[in-house]
Design an enzyme around this catalytic site. Sequence first.
Site, PDB file in Angstrom:
ATOM      1  N   GLU A  51       7.207 -24.466  22.258  1.00  0.00           N
ATOM      2  CA  GLU A  51       7.798 -25.791  22.480  1.00  0.00           C
ATOM      3  C   GLU A  51       8.114 -26.044  23.955  1.00  0.00           C
ATOM      4  OE1 GLU A  51      11.502 -26.370  20.354  1.00  0.00           O
ATOM      5  OE2 GLU A  51      11.392 -28.544  20.626  1.00  0.00           O
ATOM      6  N   GLU A  75      14.781 -32.981  13.893  1.00  0.00           N
ATOM      7  CA  GLU A  75      15.708 -32.155  14.657  1.00  0.00           C
ATOM      8  C   GLU A  75      16.583 -33.120  15.444  1.00  0.00           C
ATOM      9  OE1 GLU A  75      15.135 -28.135  17.181  1.00  0.00           O
ATOM     10  OE2 GLU A  75      14.517 -29.954  18.213  1.00  0.00           O
TER      11      GLU A  75
HETATM   12 MN   LIG Z   1      12.804 -29.220  19.336  1.00  0.00          MN
END
Ligand SMILES: [Mn+2]
Length: 270
Positions: A154, A248
């Site tokens: 990420e 998220e």
């Molecule tokens: Mn994230």
Amino acid sequence: MILSAATIALVPQIKTGPWIFWDDLESSMEKASQLGFDGVELFTESADSLDPDFLQKNLEKHSLKLAAVGTGAGKVIHGLTLTDPNPEIREKAISFISDMISLGAKFGAPAIIGSMQGNVPQGGDREKTLDFLREGLEILGEKAGEVGVFLIYEPLNRYETNLLNTLEAGAKFLDSLKTRHVRLLADLFHMNIEETNLPDSLRKYGKFVGHVHLADSHRGPIGSGHTSFEPIASVLKEIGYSGFVSAEAFPWPDSESAAKMTIDTFLKNF
Ligand SMILES: [Mn+2]
């Protein structure tokens, strides 16, 4: 087919983070299922803090899939990153993530490397730090491939890492690796800070993307900020993205309302 997921954090130390649910696993899964989510993404203290049989039973009971497992606790609780100057800590970080890969793979789900990528330390050598990251991703990517899943890396925004901040930088880095089993996580909150144009970046680097984190411009649930989700959803469909888009986001004003807003905005756009 694009699948929806909600995050569930089971780590008390990160309770104030951007997670839709942070109650116990069972009741959170029940709520996610009732609202119509396809899956859940879990944040646990470590791989062995979760009983796989218990998880399996609840996934079946609530007709949910495991979307992904996060590794953030490796840094927050255990202080581990893949780029720590200390080789013993790097080794422990690899072992921690490797166990998470094994846990996720039991359910066909990938592990995510976010904060465990670390940072170039102040006054540190950037190239050397990126070499540490490369070493870690090569080993862990191969491990993921062996157990039939991808590893998810990420790119984070500039306030959270000084390594790689954009899909472009992430894609170039992954392309330079020997392992073919690492994919990018497109986190729409980080992208809102770092990318010039979200749909354009997704169109250009979408083939590297293996997971998406859904959040609005300010990390609130989708539909509560100023990000336009229709063009993002359009591009993901256009490029044939068939993974999870996983919420998220902060549980604003509370977990259930955030989950409801997320699934409503998802169904309207995706
Ligand atoms: Mn994230």
